[in-house]
Design a protein around this motif. Structure first.
Motif, PDB file in Angstrom:
ATOM      1  N   GLU A   2       0.820  -1.208   0.000  1.00 46.41           N
ATOM      2  CA  GLU A   2       0.000   0.000   0.000  1.00 46.41           C
ATOM      3  C   GLU A   2       0.851   1.254   0.000  1.00 46.41           C
ATOM      4  O   GLU A   2       0.496   2.260  -0.619  1.00 46.41           O
ATOM      5  CB  GLU A   2      -0.945   0.019   1.212  1.00 46.41           C
ATOM      6  CG  GLU A   2      -2.034  -1.017   1.170  1.00 46.41           C
ATOM      7  CD  GLU A   2      -1.583  -2.349   1.757  1.00 46.41           C
ATOM      8  OE1 GLU A   2      -0.462  -2.407   2.322  1.00 46.41           O
ATOM      9  OE2 GLU A   2      -2.320  -3.326   1.653  1.00 46.41           O
ATOM     10  N   LEU A   3       1.993   1.185   0.686  1.00 44.51           N
ATOM     11  CA  LEU A   3       2.897   2.332   0.730  1.00 44.51           C
ATOM     12  C   LEU A   3       3.482   2.624  -0.646  1.00 44.51           C
ATOM     13  O   LEU A   3       3.607   3.789  -1.046  1.00 44.51           O
ATOM     14  CB  LEU A   3       4.015   2.081   1.745  1.00 44.51           C
ATOM     15  CG  LEU A   3       5.029   3.206   1.915  1.00 44.51           C
ATOM     16  CD1 LEU A   3       4.341   4.437   2.472  1.00 44.51           C
ATOM     17  CD2 LEU A   3       6.165   2.768   2.801  1.00 44.51           C
ATOM     18  N   VAL A   4       3.787   1.583  -1.399  1.00 46.16           N
ATOM     19  CA  VAL A   4       4.333   1.765  -2.744  1.00 46.16           C
ATOM     20  C   VAL A   4       3.291   2.406  -3.670  1.00 46.16           C
ATOM     21  O   VAL A   4       3.594   3.340  -4.417  1.00 46.16           O
ATOM     22  CB  VAL A   4       4.826   0.412  -3.318  1.00 46.16           C
ATOM     23  CG1 VAL A   4       5.246   0.566  -4.761  1.00 46.16           C
ATOM     24  CG2 VAL A   4       5.967  -0.136  -2.489  1.00 46.16           C
ATOM     25  N   ALA A   6       0.603   4.181  -2.759  1.00 49.10           N
ATOM     26  CA  ALA A   6       0.330   5.542  -2.302  1.00 49.10           C
ATOM     27  C   ALA A   6       1.471   6.482  -2.671  1.00 49.10           C
ATOM     28  O   ALA A   6       1.231   7.629  -3.081  1.00 49.10           O
ATOM     29  CB  ALA A   6       0.096   5.550  -0.796  1.00 49.10           C
ATOM     30  N   SER A   7       2.696   6.024  -2.564  1.00 55.82           N
ATOM     31  CA  SER A   7       3.842   6.861  -2.930  1.00 55.82           C
ATOM     32  C   SER A   7       3.878   7.133  -4.426  1.00 55.82           C
ATOM     33  O   SER A   7       4.205   8.250  -4.851  1.00 55.82           O
ATOM     34  CB  SER A   7       5.150   6.183  -2.505  1.00 55.82           C
ATOM     35  OG  SER A   7       5.181   6.016  -1.119  1.00 55.82           O
ATOM     36  N   SER A   8       3.530   6.141  -5.228  1.00 52.52           N
ATOM     37  CA  SER A   8       3.527   6.355  -6.670  1.00 52.52           C
ATOM     38  C   SER A   8       2.418   7.319  -7.086  1.00 52.52           C
ATOM     39  O   SER A   8       2.634   8.172  -7.953  1.00 52.52           O
ATOM     40  CB  SER A   8       3.405   5.032  -7.423  1.00 52.52           C
ATOM     41  OG  SER A   8       2.147   4.446  -7.167  1.00 52.52           O
ATOM     42  N   ALA A  10       1.218   9.697  -5.178  1.00 51.99           N
ATOM     43  CA  ALA A  10       1.672  11.015  -4.713  1.00 51.99           C
ATOM     44  C   ALA A  10       2.740  11.586  -5.637  1.00 51.99           C
ATOM     45  O   ALA A  10       2.720  12.784  -5.960  1.00 51.99           O
ATOM     46  CB  ALA A  10       2.205  10.906  -3.289  1.00 51.99           C
ATOM     47  N   ALA A  11       3.676  10.763  -6.081  1.00 51.52           N
ATOM     48  CA  ALA A  11       4.737  11.244  -6.971  1.00 51.52           C
ATOM     49  C   ALA A  11       4.173  11.661  -8.332  1.00 51.52           C
ATOM     50  O   ALA A  11       4.574  12.697  -8.886  1.00 51.52           O
ATOM     51  CB  ALA A  11       5.800  10.160  -7.144  1.00 51.52           C
TER      52      ALA A  11
END
Length: 118
Positions: A2-4, A6-8, A10-11
């Motif tokens: 989920e962090l990956v 969400a980070s993608s 956001a980026a």
């Protein structure tokens, strides 16, 4: 995982907003494409992806399935964004060929007197 995701998202969103604010036609088009990719990944990730499970309920009704609606929405959004990107590229190309610059000018066209004064 989920962090990956969400980070993608956001980026992609940050890159898209940055490019839209650059005030150049090509950068705005790429920024809009990045924003559409971010929305597509967000919608796709909201569909509860389950590996090796059918996109429908089976006859036993155990409730383990992948929701097909976000996948259909993302597929439709990809097709629409591709068509709109092609239209925007043609509009930007026509504007560039007419003016010789891809700068997005919000103040209106500049005159020769204004160019010499600055």
């Amino acid at each position: 995982m989920e962090l990956v995701v969400a980070s993608s998202v956001a980026a992609l969103t940050a890159g898209g907003v940055y490019l839209i604010l650059r005030m150049r036609a090509f950068a705005v088009i790429v920024g809009l494409a990045l924003l559409s990719y971010a929305v597509n990944v967000f919608i796709f990730a909201s569909g509860r992806l389950v590996v090796n499970e059918p996109p429908i309920l089976d006859k036993y009704g155990d409730g383990i399935y992948t929701d097909p609606l976000p996948q259909a929405l993302v597929l439709t959004a990809i097709v629409i964004s591709f068509g709109m990107t092609a239209v925007l590229v043609m509009i930007a190309l026509g504007s560039y060929l007419e003016s010789g610059d891809d700068r997005i000018d919000l103040d209106g066209p500049r005159t020769d007197a204004e160019d010499g004064a600055q």
